[in-house]
Design a protein around this motif. Structure first.
Motif, mmCIF file in Angstrom:
data_model
loop_
_atom_site.group_PDB
_atom_site.id
_atom_site.type_symbol
_atom_site.label_atom_id
_atom_site.label_comp_id
_atom_site.label_asym_id
_atom_site.label_seq_id
_atom_site.Cartn_x
_atom_site.Cartn_y
_atom_site.Cartn_z
ATOM 1 N N PRO A 1 0.812 -1.221 0.000
ATOM 2 C CA PRO A 1 0.000 0.000 0.000
ATOM 3 C C PRO A 1 0.845 1.272 0.000
ATOM 4 O O PRO A 1 0.427 2.277 -0.589
ATOM 5 N N GLU B 1 2.236 1.870 -3.447
ATOM 6 C CA GLU B 1 1.152 2.323 -4.311
ATOM 7 C C GLU B 1 0.990 3.841 -4.251
ATOM 8 O O GLU B 1 0.572 4.471 -5.227
ATOM 9 N N ARG C 1 -2.609 -0.443 4.974
ATOM 10 C CA ARG C 1 -3.370 0.546 4.215
ATOM 11 C C ARG C 1 -4.188 1.434 5.146
ATOM 12 O O ARG C 1 -4.160 2.667 5.038
#
Length: 662
Positions: free
Chosen positions: A55, A58, A296
């Protein structure tokens, strides 16, 4: 060790160094041994190196996709908790697809260091290229570990920065000789910290790779801060890393005398077994980093979308022999000084070591002389919390100047903060459990394996510095030499780098964060302690983010550290009933002397906030009602000084000459 013995040790080191250096041919041979032993096995042939979804990585992909040259897009995440900082690093390493570049000042062989090494080597076997750059004075402590890493894998490279005497590790006699022959070079250290993954997301800030920075030490830990940045600013980080990686002072570890000699004598050793001191804690950290939902929701979703981000860093040219060329390599300090002087309303400054260079003192004096000077709030360590006794002694000497001439509002961090972003359970020093109603049970402390510490029924392990932090024990887990910013003073012979004993037991915390907020709109997180050492000797780096939301979050974090539960405030002590003007004048004159500052009365002392109906909130030390809401608690609260009282006075009187390297 007596002065005569030190001289003999230095001469012995010189003799050994003269006859023990490897020839160029031997260095080449050692490098070949390491190269031929490196594994070429890659366990994954996928384009993404079988990377686990990350995450945090990302965020980098998203920021780059949303950016244009005219409108850069970044995501910034403050990492206050040590556990969050370690989880973030593991998440990024496991999510790396092409490259991992890691630059650090300290890389220890304890649980935190070994865990990160294990993760880096696992990434290498997946097909990720890993480059690790470590400063010599605080590199991995065992030569056989360094030799094994030099021979581990074709995808793994390890270089040591500024290896004095052409060695990865130096002994006490060697250090004495290096101090005698090459004092300036010995002090020129790479203090920057950077973890950069795939060139798109990086972490920088105060944390090194050692248990103390992640709440994993049962005796003493740092309250520190990092920032994760994703987006185009990572290109500046990559350029800085490349400059250091390719600098003449960055030497492949296998070409150093001690590691090369080990390879010539023993061949390429296998990677040693690394038994964790607390395997359950390591396993729990690994599971947390593998939980994408947790990462996340707990971290990536908390990242702030910001616009322009600037990464500044001193280049390695700062360490050139040519003084004029080296001066041209100083970039971080002038930029930070200019940023501070641009303040109109408020400067919120956090540094663990409040020793200012002469240019910085002149700057703050100019600012204070303005018609409407900005408010300057400083968060720093108390003597009870600091890991650098001698540095605090110098800051103590100049308290009058800081308060009266610069207008500083100084808050000193407590050794046992009540509401700081720390994880007491993670230290392993206490047993913590929760009841059904959410209340907490704190059990008996567990003494460290290498220290016989006194116990206190209501606290933790004794904080006298007798265990791992002071080099105690003989089980191979003693703290490596030269593992703090002020490494050049570590062999002074009187324990100036040890922590002072306290009046009560407990897991101690000391401030290590280096941050700055200007006018509530610009936030800075980096490695610079805003001190002479950072100005003149160390290479430093920082992230500057001009964004009100980020600045507000950073300011809230610093204000939490200076809250009454976590810090004492410094203010002028009560004036003596008679001859107060004469006493002040004598103290001021004595303070300006570089030596023989023996005037016993100090201008300021520590105060504790006393809440009540008339005092709902703490007041500024310059508020006329300050003493109605605060009571003095002495110059060195919580400290059981004894002999340290004398040492403090000694360094207050004679230590001003050391300020340039503090």
């Amino acid at each position: 060790m007596t002065p005569a013995m030190r001289v003999c040790a230095a001469l012995l080191a010189l003799a050994c160094g003269a006859c023990g250096s490897l020839s160029t041919l031997q260095r080449d041979q050692a490098a070949r041994i390491a190269a031929e032993a490196r594994s070429t096995v890659v366990e994954c042939d996928a384009a993404d190196a079988c990377a686990r979804p990350s995450p945090l990585r990302e965020l980098g992909v998203r920021a780059w996709a949303q950016s244009t040259p005219q409108q850069p897009r970044h995501y910034a995440l403050l990492l206050d908790y040590g556990q969050d900082a370690l989880v973030s690093r593991l998440d990024l390493i496991r999510g790396a697809r092409r490259t991992i570049d890691l630059q650090t000042y300290i890389f220890d062989e304890d649980d935190a260091g070994h865990l990160v090494l294990d993760e880096l080597l696992a990434a290498v076997r997946r097909g990720v290229r890993v480059r690790l750059l470590v400063d010599q004075l605080s590199a991995l402590r065992q030569v056989d570990t360094l030799a094994a890493l030099a021979s581990a894998h074709v995808n793994f490279e390890l270089r040591v920065y500024n290896p004095v005497l052409s060695r990865a590790r130096i002994s006490y006699p060697m250090y004495a000789w290096a101090a005698a022959c090459c004092w300036r070079r010995l002090n020129q250290r790479m203090h920057g910290k950077l973890l950069l993954v795939d060139g798109i997301v990086g972490i920088t800030g105060g944390r090194n790779y050692q248990d103390d920075y992640y709440d994993w030490n049962p005796e003493y830990n740092f309250r520190d801060r990092d920032v994760l940045v994703s987006g185009p600013a990572s290109a500046e980080m990559a350029a800085s890393f490349e400059a250091f990686w390719n600098a003449p002072l960055s030497v492949p570890v296998e070409r150093l005398d001690d590691v090369g000699r080990h390879l010539l004598r023993e061949g390429a050793p296998p990677l040693p077994a690394w038994p964790y001191e607390d395997p359950q804690r390591v396993a729990a950290m690994s599971r947390a980093a593998d939980d994408a939902v947790l990462v996340r929701q707990g971290l990536a979703d908390a990242a702030l979308a910001v616009g322009e981000v600037v990464f500044i860093a001193d280049p390695p040219q700062k360490h050139r022999r040519d003084r004029e060329a080296a001066a041209n390599g100083v970039q971080a300090s002038p930029l930070l000084h200019g940023l501070i002087e641009s303040a109109q309303q408020e400067v919120l400054l956090q540094t663990p070591y409040l020793v200012l260079s002469k240019p910085a003192q002149a700057m703050f004096e100019r600012m204070h002389e303005r018609t409407s000077p900005p408010r300057v709030i400083v968060s720093t360590n108390s003597l009870a919390a600091t890991d650098s006794f001698i540095t605090y002694a110098l800051s103590y000497k100049y308290k009058r100047r800081y308060l009266r001439d610069f207008g500083f509002e100084i808050h000193e961090f407590k050794p046992f903060p009540e509401d700081a972003p720390i994880d007491l359970e993670a230290t392993g020093a206490v047993e913590i459990s929760w009841n059904a109603d959410g209340s907490v049970n704190i059990g008996e402390p567990r003494a460290p394996a290498d220290a016989a510490a006194p116990r206190d029924p209501g606290g933790g392990v004794g904080g006298s510095g007798s265990g791992r932090g002071s080099g105690g024990g003989d089980d191979g887990r003693r703290e490596p030499p030269l593992s703090r910013e002020y490494a050049a003073l570590r062999y002074a012979g009187i324990g100036v780098q040890q922590r002072v004993p306290l009046k009560r037991a407990g897991v101690r915390f000391g401030l290590h964060a280096k941050s700055l907020v200007i006018d509530g709109r610009i936030g800075v997180v980096g490695t610079h302690n805003f001190d002479p050492r950072g100005d003149d000797y160390n290479t430093e780096s920082a992230v500057i983010i001009d964004d009100p939301a980020f600045a507000r979050a950073l300011a809230e974090s610093i204000r939490r550290d200076i809250a009454p539960a976590n810090a004492w405030v410094i203010a002028r002590r009560d004036k003596p009933p008679v001859f107060s003007g004469l006493e002040y004048s004598l103290a001021k004159v004595s303070e300006h002397l570089p030596v023989f500052d023996l005037w016993p009365m100090r201008y300021a002392t520590s105060y504790e906030f006393q809440p009540g109906p008339a005092c709902p909130l703490p007041l500024s030390p310059f508020d006329p009602d300050f003493r109605d809401c605060h009571e003095p608690v002495g110059d060195f609260p919580e400290v059981n000084l004894g002999f340290r009282t004398l040492l403090t006075r000694i360094f207050t009187a004679f230590g001003a000459g050391l300020a340039p390297i503090l």
